[in-house]
Design a protein around this motif. Structure first.
Motif, PDB file in Angstrom:
ATOM      1  N   THR A  95      75.396  -3.757 -36.023  1.00 46.42           N
ATOM      2  CA  THR A  95      74.652  -4.793 -36.744  1.00 46.42           C
ATOM      3  C   THR A  95      75.566  -5.953 -37.136  1.00 46.42           C
ATOM      4  O   THR A  95      76.783  -5.880 -37.005  1.00 46.42           O
ATOM      5  N   ASN A  96      74.957  -7.015 -37.632  1.00 47.92           N
ATOM      6  CA  ASN A  96      75.711  -8.159 -38.149  1.00 47.92           C
ATOM      7  C   ASN A  96      76.150  -7.861 -39.585  1.00 47.92           C
ATOM      8  O   ASN A  96      75.578  -8.376 -40.551  1.00 47.92           O
ATOM      9  N   GLY A  97      77.150  -7.015 -39.707  1.00 48.25           N
ATOM     10  CA  GLY A  97      77.627  -6.609 -41.010  1.00 48.25           C
ATOM     11  C   GLY A  97      76.775  -5.498 -41.589  1.00 48.25           C
ATOM     12  O   GLY A  97      75.637  -5.253 -41.159  1.00 48.25           O
ATOM     13  N   ALA A  98      77.342  -4.807 -42.582  1.00 50.38           N
ATOM     14  CA  ALA A  98      76.595  -3.740 -43.247  1.00 50.38           C
ATOM     15  C   ALA A  98      75.381  -4.287 -43.991  1.00 50.38           C
ATOM     16  O   ALA A  98      74.369  -3.598 -44.128  1.00 50.38           O
ATOM     17  N   SER A  99      75.456  -5.533 -44.457  1.00 53.66           N
ATOM     18  CA  SER A  99      74.326  -6.114 -45.189  1.00 53.66           C
ATOM     19  C   SER A  99      73.080  -6.187 -44.324  1.00 53.66           C
ATOM     20  O   SER A  99      71.970  -5.867 -44.771  1.00 53.66           O
ATOM     21  N   GLN A 100      73.242  -6.615 -43.078  1.00 54.45           N
ATOM     22  CA  GLN A 100      72.080  -6.643 -42.193  1.00 54.45           C
ATOM     23  C   GLN A 100      71.615  -5.232 -41.878  1.00 54.45           C
ATOM     24  O   GLN A 100      70.416  -4.975 -41.740  1.00 54.45           O
ATOM     25  N   GLY A 101      72.559  -4.292 -41.804  1.00 46.75           N
ATOM     26  CA  GLY A 101      72.179  -2.903 -41.598  1.00 46.75           C
ATOM     27  C   GLY A 101      71.311  -2.374 -42.722  1.00 46.75           C
ATOM     28  O   GLY A 101      70.314  -1.683 -42.490  1.00 46.75           O
ATOM     29  N   ILE A 102      71.675  -2.696 -43.958  1.00 52.41           N
ATOM     30  CA  ILE A 102      70.879  -2.281 -45.114  1.00 52.41           C
ATOM     31  C   ILE A 102      69.479  -2.879 -45.034  1.00 52.41           C
ATOM     32  O   ILE A 102      68.476  -2.203 -45.282  1.00 52.41           O
ATOM     33  N   ASP A 103      69.401  -4.147 -44.685  1.00 48.24           N
ATOM     34  CA  ASP A 103      68.104  -4.813 -44.559  1.00 48.24           C
ATOM     35  C   ASP A 103      67.235  -4.130 -43.509  1.00 48.24           C
ATOM     36  O   ASP A 103      66.048  -3.855 -43.735  1.00 48.24           O
ATOM     37  N   VAL A 104      67.816  -3.836 -42.360  1.00 48.73           N
ATOM     38  CA  VAL A 104      67.077  -3.172 -41.281  1.00 48.73           C
ATOM     39  C   VAL A 104      66.573  -1.802 -41.733  1.00 48.73           C
ATOM     40  O   VAL A 104      65.409  -1.446 -41.507  1.00 48.73           O
ATOM     41  N   ILE A 105      67.431  -1.039 -42.384  1.00 48.00           N
ATOM     42  CA  ILE A 105      67.055   0.310 -42.803  1.00 48.00           C
ATOM     43  C   ILE A 105      65.904   0.272 -43.795  1.00 48.00           C
ATOM     44  O   ILE A 105      64.887   0.959 -43.627  1.00 48.00           O
ATOM     45  N   LEU A 106      66.045  -0.543 -44.831  1.00 51.47           N
ATOM     46  CA  LEU A 106      65.022  -0.553 -45.877  1.00 51.47           C
ATOM     47  C   LEU A 106      63.702  -1.113 -45.358  1.00 51.47           C
ATOM     48  O   LEU A 106      62.624  -0.625 -45.717  1.00 51.47           O
ATOM     49  N   ARG A 107      63.755  -2.114 -44.499  1.00 52.82           N
ATOM     50  CA  ARG A 107      62.498  -2.666 -43.958  1.00 52.82           C
ATOM     51  C   ARG A 107      61.833  -1.708 -42.984  1.00 52.82           C
ATOM     52  O   ARG A 107      60.621  -1.805 -42.753  1.00 52.82           O
ATOM     53  N   THR A 108      62.599  -0.807 -42.420  1.00 53.49           N
ATOM     54  CA  THR A 108      62.021   0.180 -41.506  1.00 53.49           C
ATOM     55  C   THR A 108      61.348   1.316 -42.253  1.00 53.49           C
ATOM     56  O   THR A 108      60.282   1.801 -41.833  1.00 53.49           O
ATOM     57  N   ILE A 109      61.912   1.750 -43.369  1.00 58.91           N
ATOM     58  CA  ILE A 109      61.414   2.973 -44.005  1.00 58.91           C
ATOM     59  C   ILE A 109      60.519   2.745 -45.219  1.00 58.91           C
ATOM     60  O   ILE A 109      59.714   3.619 -45.555  1.00 58.91           O
ATOM     61  N   LEU A 110      60.627   1.587 -45.881  1.00 62.86           N
ATOM     62  CA  LEU A 110      59.879   1.384 -47.127  1.00 62.86           C
ATOM     63  C   LEU A 110      58.510   0.760 -46.874  1.00 62.86           C
ATOM     64  O   LEU A 110      58.365  -0.149 -46.050  1.00 62.86           O
TER      65      LEU A 110
END
Length: 383
Positions: A95-110
């Motif tokens: 991903t483009n940094g861990a910050s984008q990874g966090i965004d992807v994860i939360l938008r996928t599961i929440l």
């Protein structure tokens, strides 16, 4: 037209860390103990790999998840270091940094109305994304538990709406981490429940007194790990993060990632490959220096009379309680320190309301800066 902007976006704020940093950054002779960025340069061999990628015309799109050799290197890295195993073809995303990874994860599961549990105080980058998803951040007070989110605290906060628990260890802002036994207890609590764990392990290579352990060792099918190279290899500007998740989850994460950014920078990916292969132990020298600084700062804070100092297990932060006799909010304390002594720290309330009464001090700076900054802090406390 502002009134027609998504109200969820209107209601979130710029990070308190950045707001305070921007407020005091123009003061002359300021010693900044604020931003969580390593003060070491990116290792030369990694920079050379980035240059070679440009000269070799490795400047096109890669696979959405990252070029396969990098994903193989990432999977090998976490298997060797943390004893968790992932298929590079289907369970690793760059991903483009861990910050984008966090965004992807939360938008996928929440989903709308879900609860997402997280410790408080905590890094402020999670809450806005949770709210943008229409979910609710539920902060669990860890200030009386040596800043640790344990199984008992989690169990007392679970509701039928709980969808995700965030475990950000080693922690920003406290530097605290969780032991193998503490992670096992959390895994035992959650393994029969349909709850995701987002394990933010961006500081995993910067642990001082014990090896890092991942909850994915004990709760693999429910855990999504986000990591990256910003802290371990001093590559903040290269913007390389990593997601590790079971294939059944990862294939959905990849859809969100694809429509978000297509892929991470190809040039940075080549540099990341060098970091995770030839440079897999690059963090060791930095870790030795950070530990020296940690011990120095700890001794100085104790000598100044600060109470209840929790000695960090990793990362490069102290979360310090403002003395009871100083009747200032965390913001006013930090502002007065900056204006009167020209030392910048981060107000504790930037890390949720549960951080009120504290300040965060980063020791990701030279010993000379730390010494002078702590001398000024001591003068401020005494006055």
């Amino acid at each position: 037209m502002e009134q027609h902007i998504n109200p969820r976006v209107r209601d979130i704020q710029i990070s308190g860390i950045r707001r305070f940093f921007n407020m005091v950054s123009d003061i002359d002779d300021m010693i900044s103990l604020t931003i969580g960025q390593p003060d070491f340069p990116t290792p030369q061999h990694i920079k050379d790999a980035g240059k070679a990628a440009i000269d070799g015309d490795f400047t096109s799109y890669t696979h959405n998840a990252g070029f396969i050799e990098l994903r193989e290197a990432a999977a090998s890295f976490v298997k060797e270091k943390y004893h968790v195993e992932y298929d590079p073809a289907t369970e690793v995303i760059v991903t483009n940094g861990a910050s984008q990874g966090i965004d992807v994860i939360l938008r996928t599961i929440l989903c709308q109305g879900d609860d997402c549990l997280l410790p408080g105080p905590v890094y402020p980058g999670y809450e806005p994304i949770i709210k943008l998803c229409g979910a609710y951040p539920v902060h669990i007070d860890i200030t009386q538990n040596e800043f640790k989110l344990d199984a008992a605290l989690i169990e007392g906060s679970l509701t039928p709406s709980t969808k995700c628990i965030i475990l950000p260890y080693p922690s920003n802002p406290t530097g605290v981490s969780l032991s193998k036994e503490e992670l096992k207890e959390i895994a035992e609590l959650l393994k029969s429940r349909n709850i995701f764990v987002l394990a933010d392990e961006i500081y995993s290579e910067l642990t001082f007194d014990d090896s890092h352990h991942s909850i994915a060792e004990y709760l693999r099918e429910q855990t999504i790990i986000v990591n990256g190279l910003s802290k371990s290899h001093s590559m903040t500007g290269w913007r390389i993060g990593l997601i590790f998740a079971p294939e059944a989850i990862s294939r959905h994460l990849l859809k969100v990632h694809q429509y978000n950014v297509s892929c991470a920078s190809s040039i940075s990916q080549k540099a990341a490959y060098e970091a995770l292969t030839a440079g897999k132990d690059d963090a060791l020298d930095m870790k030795i220096e950070y530990k020296k600084r940690r011990d120095y700062v700890y001794d100085r804070l104790v000598d100044m009379g600060f109470k209840g100092i929790v000695k960090p297990h990793g990362a490069f932060y102290f979360f310090v309680k403002i003395p009871d006799h100083i009747l200032l909010s965390s913001f006013d304390f930090s502002l007065a320190l900056a204006q009167e002594k020209k030392v910048a720290v981060v107000p504790g309330d930037a890390f949720s309301p549960l951080g009120e009464g504290y300040f965060r001090l980063s020791y990701a700076c030279s010993m000379d800066q730390l010494t002078e900054g702590l001398d000024r802090l001591q003068s401020f406390i005494q006055s």
